[in-house]
Design an enzyme around this catalytic site. Structure first.
Site, mmCIF file in Angstrom:
data_model
loop_
_atom_site.group_PDB
_atom_site.id
_atom_site.type_symbol
_atom_site.label_atom_id
_atom_site.label_comp_id
_atom_site.label_asym_id
_atom_site.label_seq_id
_atom_site.Cartn_x
_atom_site.Cartn_y
_atom_site.Cartn_z
ATOM 1 N N LYS A 35 46.180 -55.075 -3.101
ATOM 2 C CA LYS A 35 45.650 -53.806 -3.623
ATOM 3 C C LYS A 35 44.182 -53.958 -4.015
ATOM 4 C CE LYS A 35 48.563 -51.075 -5.940
ATOM 5 N NZ LYS A 35 49.389 -50.510 -7.007
ATOM 6 N N THR A 121 53.794 -45.728 -20.410
ATOM 7 C CA THR A 121 54.762 -45.021 -21.255
ATOM 8 C C THR A 121 55.744 -46.037 -21.834
ATOM 9 O OG1 THR A 121 54.547 -43.076 -19.886
ATOM 10 C CG2 THR A 121 56.521 -43.205 -21.273
ATOM 11 N N PHE A 152 49.279 -37.953 -19.662
ATOM 12 C CA PHE A 152 50.100 -36.785 -19.310
ATOM 13 C C PHE A 152 49.807 -36.276 -17.906
ATOM 14 C CE2 PHE A 152 49.536 -36.735 -23.959
ATOM 15 C CZ PHE A 152 50.857 -36.853 -24.359
ATOM 16 N N LYS A 224 54.953 -38.829 -26.196
ATOM 17 C CA LYS A 224 55.055 -39.007 -24.733
ATOM 18 C C LYS A 224 56.508 -38.868 -24.250
ATOM 19 C CE LYS A 224 54.236 -39.837 -20.560
ATOM 20 N NZ LYS A 224 53.603 -38.857 -19.687
ATOM 21 N N PHE A 269 56.716 -24.876 -15.310
ATOM 22 C CA PHE A 269 57.889 -25.748 -15.276
ATOM 23 C C PHE A 269 59.200 -24.982 -15.365
ATOM 24 C CE2 PHE A 269 57.109 -30.283 -14.936
ATOM 25 C CZ PHE A 269 55.760 -30.185 -14.653
ATOM 26 N N LEU A 270 59.184 -23.800 -14.753
ATOM 27 C CA LEU A 270 60.422 -23.028 -14.627
ATOM 28 C C LEU A 270 60.687 -22.748 -13.150
ATOM 29 C CD1 LEU A 270 60.446 -20.424 -17.567
ATOM 30 C CD2 LEU A 270 61.820 -22.486 -17.327
ATOM 31 N N GLY A 273 64.763 -25.754 -8.012
ATOM 32 C CA GLY A 273 64.619 -26.514 -6.773
ATOM 33 C C GLY A 273 65.785 -27.450 -6.575
ATOM 34 N N CYS A 280 58.970 -41.005 -13.324
ATOM 35 C CA CYS A 280 58.877 -40.920 -14.787
ATOM 36 C C CYS A 280 59.975 -40.133 -15.481
ATOM 37 C CB CYS A 280 57.507 -40.395 -15.168
ATOM 38 S SG CYS A 280 56.270 -41.643 -14.784
ATOM 39 N N LYS A 340 57.352 -34.643 -4.789
ATOM 40 C CA LYS A 340 56.729 -33.333 -4.990
ATOM 41 C C LYS A 340 55.566 -33.246 -4.017
ATOM 42 C CE LYS A 340 53.758 -32.930 -8.438
ATOM 43 N NZ LYS A 340 53.036 -32.966 -9.721
HETATM 44 P P1 NAD Z 1 52.520 -48.238 -10.634
HETATM 45 O O1 NAD Z 1 53.708 -49.054 -10.298
HETATM 46 O O2 NAD Z 1 51.963 -47.295 -9.632
HETATM 47 O O3 NAD Z 1 51.317 -49.187 -11.073
HETATM 48 C C1 NAD Z 1 51.460 -50.291 -11.905
HETATM 49 C C2 NAD Z 1 50.427 -51.334 -11.467
HETATM 50 O O4 NAD Z 1 50.427 -52.407 -12.406
HETATM 51 C C3 NAD Z 1 50.741 -51.957 -10.097
HETATM 52 O O5 NAD Z 1 49.612 -51.832 -9.252
HETATM 53 C C4 NAD Z 1 51.038 -53.428 -10.427
HETATM 54 O O6 NAD Z 1 50.639 -54.322 -9.398
HETATM 55 C C5 NAD Z 1 50.217 -53.619 -11.689
HETATM 56 N N1 NAD Z 1 50.635 -54.760 -12.524
HETATM 57 C C6 NAD Z 1 51.895 -55.122 -12.882
HETATM 58 N N2 NAD Z 1 51.844 -56.240 -13.631
HETATM 59 C C7 NAD Z 1 50.546 -56.572 -13.761
HETATM 60 C C8 NAD Z 1 49.857 -57.642 -14.432
HETATM 61 N N3 NAD Z 1 50.525 -58.570 -15.108
HETATM 62 N N4 NAD Z 1 48.518 -57.700 -14.328
HETATM 63 C C9 NAD Z 1 47.835 -56.761 -13.638
HETATM 64 N N5 NAD Z 1 48.433 -55.727 -12.989
HETATM 65 C C10 NAD Z 1 49.770 -55.638 -13.051
HETATM 66 O O7 NAD Z 1 52.911 -47.453 -11.966
HETATM 67 P P2 NAD Z 1 52.322 -46.052 -12.464
HETATM 68 O O8 NAD Z 1 53.033 -44.932 -11.798
HETATM 69 O O9 NAD Z 1 50.843 -46.110 -12.433
HETATM 70 O O10 NAD Z 1 52.835 -46.052 -13.979
HETATM 71 C C11 NAD Z 1 52.270 -46.924 -14.927
HETATM 72 C C12 NAD Z 1 52.731 -46.502 -16.325
HETATM 73 O O11 NAD Z 1 52.198 -45.202 -16.615
HETATM 74 C C13 NAD Z 1 54.237 -46.354 -16.482
HETATM 75 O O12 NAD Z 1 54.592 -46.736 -17.785
HETATM 76 C C14 NAD Z 1 54.486 -44.885 -16.302
HETATM 77 O O13 NAD Z 1 55.646 -44.441 -16.971
HETATM 78 C C15 NAD Z 1 53.253 -44.293 -16.938
HETATM 79 N N6 NAD Z 1 52.877 -42.967 -16.446
HETATM 80 C C16 NAD Z 1 52.951 -42.699 -15.110
HETATM 81 C C17 NAD Z 1 52.549 -41.447 -14.631
HETATM 82 C C18 NAD Z 1 52.645 -41.109 -13.164
HETATM 83 O O14 NAD Z 1 52.477 -39.948 -12.833
HETATM 84 N N7 NAD Z 1 52.890 -42.049 -12.275
HETATM 85 C C19 NAD Z 1 52.030 -40.507 -15.524
HETATM 86 C C20 NAD Z 1 51.948 -40.829 -16.890
HETATM 87 C C21 NAD Z 1 52.371 -42.076 -17.329
HETATM 88 C C1 UGA Z 2 55.409 -35.706 -14.975
HETATM 89 C C2 UGA Z 2 54.792 -34.860 -16.097
HETATM 90 O O1 UGA Z 2 54.580 -33.529 -15.640
HETATM 91 C C3 UGA Z 2 53.454 -35.464 -16.540
HETATM 92 O O2 UGA Z 2 52.944 -34.727 -17.632
HETATM 93 C C4 UGA Z 2 53.688 -36.915 -16.955
HETATM 94 O O3 UGA Z 2 52.451 -37.529 -17.279
HETATM 95 C C5 UGA Z 2 54.335 -37.681 -15.819
HETATM 96 O O4 UGA Z 2 55.564 -37.034 -15.435
HETATM 97 C C6 UGA Z 2 54.699 -39.078 -16.204
HETATM 98 O O5 UGA Z 2 54.901 -39.375 -17.357
HETATM 99 O O6 UGA Z 2 54.803 -39.858 -15.273
HETATM 100 P P1 UGA Z 2 54.989 -35.997 -12.362
HETATM 101 O O7 UGA Z 2 56.298 -36.700 -12.395
HETATM 102 O O8 UGA Z 2 53.849 -36.644 -11.698
HETATM 103 O O9 UGA Z 2 54.515 -35.659 -13.867
HETATM 104 O O10 UGA Z 2 55.175 -34.577 -11.650
HETATM 105 P P2 UGA Z 2 55.721 -33.150 -12.140
HETATM 106 O O11 UGA Z 2 54.788 -32.125 -11.670
HETATM 107 O O12 UGA Z 2 56.069 -33.148 -13.572
HETATM 108 O O13 UGA Z 2 57.055 -33.036 -11.302
HETATM 109 C C7 UGA Z 2 58.175 -33.857 -11.568
HETATM 110 C C8 UGA Z 2 59.348 -33.381 -10.754
HETATM 111 O O14 UGA Z 2 59.817 -32.124 -11.248
HETATM 112 C C9 UGA Z 2 59.025 -33.150 -9.273
HETATM 113 O O15 UGA Z 2 60.103 -33.583 -8.496
HETATM 114 C C10 UGA Z 2 58.833 -31.654 -9.183
HETATM 115 O O16 UGA Z 2 59.088 -31.150 -7.900
HETATM 116 C C11 UGA Z 2 59.871 -31.177 -10.192
HETATM 117 N N1 UGA Z 2 59.574 -29.853 -10.762
HETATM 118 C C12 UGA Z 2 58.454 -29.646 -11.502
HETATM 119 C C13 UGA Z 2 60.486 -28.827 -10.579
HETATM 120 O O17 UGA Z 2 61.531 -29.013 -9.924
HETATM 121 N N2 UGA Z 2 60.220 -27.600 -11.138
HETATM 122 C C14 UGA Z 2 59.108 -27.363 -11.874
HETATM 123 O O18 UGA Z 2 58.935 -26.224 -12.347
HETATM 124 C C15 UGA Z 2 58.204 -28.402 -12.059
#
Ligand code: NAD
Ligand code: UGA
Length: 479
Positions: A35, A121, A152, A224, A269-270, A273, A280, A340
């Site tokens: 990466k 998270t 978020f 969160k 968010f209503l 689907g 998450c 999504k």
């Molecule tokens: P991800 O799996 O896409 O990314 C995590 C990254 O961390 C990977 O690239 C991995 O290689 C790296 N990693 C793991 N161990 C490591 C280490 N020891 N040193 C350096 N890098 C390391 O995960 P993500 O979707 O980005 O989610 C990360 C966190 O954020 C989770 O806790 C998730 O719940 C939270 N979160 C995710 C979203 C989202 O939309 N994906 C939104 C809000 C919060």
């Molecule tokens: C969600 C939250 O919306 C973010 O605020 C949060 O940061 C994130 O999780 C996280 O903690 O990872 P995300 O999962 O990226 O974000 O996408 P969303 O837009 O929330 O959709 C989640 C799922 O719900 C999708 O499968 C989407 O299709 C579905 N969805 C969403 C519905 O079925 N109906 C809706 O009205 C909205």
């Protein structure tokens, strides 16, 4: 400010690029060398709107760099964000070993005062564990403050969510650390970023500045988990109401609008689907339920949210059976693999689960997704046909399924779709088409919580086959 973001996944990469966009000097770290090499070479490993432009302009301005070394990044930064994964374990509790590993590695390189920020998270009170691990691994006493700054953003709109947030939550038990985080986000909270001529576009109606909430660290951690649980609850609620609409022949569009226009509820968010997916909601609901359990409380409400969500996928498969009768040997076009629209992420995607359920009944599936086909190959392998376009997927199929809400799908030429399909049957799990348009285009059209369009009858009829002679209760049970 000099900042480090450890973990360059969906959150870390977006957060790092956006923080550089705000003017900070950011080092993005990952232990996945493939990466880091890709990013250094100018490739962006995820599909996210605006991200390639943001990375390109901030790397060329010297504000954003990539590294495999936690040591260098920590030594050069005053604030270190942890953004590694927290995937669920079999118990439902999140696996915090990645967070712990990073905390231990950071501790070894703390010289002067550092602020460590939980972006991942994590369950409430994790900040205390991080602090403890850092002390055990050699960080000098009083040299670190731990802040919870939950993220978020949503995938697909991650960049604009980060730069134009509803709120920024900073949970800190130290005034010094809270002040530093205020400075990190100052361009958003003062609105100076939005006045820049090169600012990325944001949502209509965004106020002139972002709101910052300073809370305790444990408060922020709870915010969160509770936010994600509430959002998932809204989706399961509307899906449950949509199912009632299907039985009685009402239209969820009307009903949802009527509910959502109460300002205490809100229209977002209503959307009904095939159930929520993604990395998450599922994981965070299990984690929050576990938190409650450890507090001696049971959050049975979340069990129901999860149950409705699982059932929603089964209902969709039943709808396919209703439309096609038997599935063995039937050819089905499936549009969408991502959880999504707007993302290549297939983690916990309802689309994949539905495709696999249909395959188990002997259906042959051709899939198309604008961004998630490569990722899906790791799971579906050669069991499906990967079509180069939506029209190609439809060619000769007995029916078309819509499983992901990509805007591209909503804009398809219905005449071309109809002529490509063997039978004019569309089963839409995302309500991306209007019933009137589908009827005008000559489709049998099944959607979620809306009356089925049945071209044989020349009019809309209620979902399923509502027969007035069957008592309502018996009918509801049959569904
Ligand atoms: P991800 O799996 O896409 O990314 C995590 C990254 O961390 C990977 O690239 C991995 O290689 C790296 N990693 C793991 N161990 C490591 C280490 N020891 N040193 C350096 N890098 C390391 O995960 P993500 O979707 O980005 O989610 C990360 C966190 O954020 C989770 O806790 C998730 O719940 C939270 N979160 C995710 C979203 C989202 O939309 N994906 C939104 C809000 C919060
Ligand atoms: C969600 C939250 O919306 C973010 O605020 C949060 O940061 C994130 O999780 C996280 O903690 O990872 P995300 O999962 O990226 O974000 O996408 P969303 O837009 O929330 O959709 C989640 C799922 O719900 C999708 O499968 C989407 O299709 C579905 N969805 C969403 C519905 O079925 N109906 C809706 O009205 C909205």
């Amino acid at each position: 400010m000099n900042l480090a973001v450890i973990g360059s996944g969906y959150v870390g990469l977006v957060a790092g690029a956006c923080l550089a966009e705000l003017g900070h000097i950011v080092t993005l770290v990952d232990n996945d060398t493939t990466k880091i090499n890709a990013l250094t070479g100018g490739d962006v490993p995820i599909h996210e709107r605006f991200l390639p432009e943001l990375i390109a302009r901030n790397t060329s301005a010297g504000r954003l760099s990539f590294s495999g070394s936690i040591a260098d990044a920590v030594q050069n930064s005053s604030v270190i964000f942890i953004a590694v994964g927290t995937p669920p374990m079999d118990s439902g509790a999140p696996d915090l070993s990645y967070v712990e590993a990073v905390a231990a590695a950071v501790a070894a390189h703390v010289g002067d005062y550092k602020i460590v920020v939980e972006k991942s998270t994590v369950p409430v009170l994790t900040h205390q564990q991080i602090h403890k691990v850092m002390m055990l691994n050699g960080a000098p006493l009083d040299s670190v403050d731990i802040v919870s700054n939950p993220e978020f953003l949503r995938e697909g709109t991650a960049v604009s969510d980060f730069l134009y947030p509803d709120r920024i939550v900073v949970g800190s038990d130290s005034q010094r650390a809270a002040a530093a985080l205020r400075e990190v986000y100052e361009p958003l909270t003062s609105g100076s970023y939005y006045r820049r001529t090169d600012a990325l576009p944001g949502p209509l109606g965004f106020p002139g500045s972002a709101r910052l909430l300073i809370t305790s660290a444990k408060g922020a951690e709870l915010i969160k988990h509770a936010s994600n649980s509430f959002l998932a609850m809204k989706i399961s609620f509307i899906n449950a109401v949509a199912n009632i609409c299907e039985v009685v022949g009402a239209d969820i569009d009307e009903v949802g609008q009527g509910i959502g226009t109460d300002s205490r509820i809100g229209v977002r968010f209503l959307r009904p689907g095939v159930g929520y997916g993604g990395s998450c909601f599922g994981k965070d609901l299990l984690a929050f339920r576990q938190v409650a359990h450890e507090c001696g409380l049971e959050l049975g409400l979340l069990d129901e949210v999860i149950k409705v969500n699982e059932e929603q996928k089964c209902r969709f498969v039943r709808k396919v059976r209703t439309a096609l009768w038997t599935l063995r040997g039937k050819r089905i076009a499936a549009l969408g693999l991502a959880f999504k629209g707007g993302t290549d992420d297939i983690r916990e995607s309802p689309a994949i689960a539905i495709i696999q359920a249909l395959q188990q009944e002997g259906a042959q599936i051709a899939v198309h997704d604008p961004a998630a086909m490569d990722g899906a190959k790791a799971i579906l392998g050669s069991s499906v046909v990967y079509a180069s376009s939506a029209y190609e997927a439809c060619r000769g199929a007995h029916a078309l399924l819509v499983l992901t809400d990509w805007q591209e799908f909503a804009e398809l030429d219905l005449v071309e779709i109809r002529s490509a399909l063997r039978h004019p049957i569309v089963i839409d799990g995302r309500n991306i088409f209007r019933c009137e348009d589908m009827r005008a285009a000559g489709f049998h059209y099944y959607s979620v919580g809306r009356p089925t369009v049945d071209i044989g009858k020349g009019q809309h009829k209620p979902g399923g086959a509502l027969d007035a002679s069957v008592p309502f209760k018996a009918y509801a049970k049959r569904q």
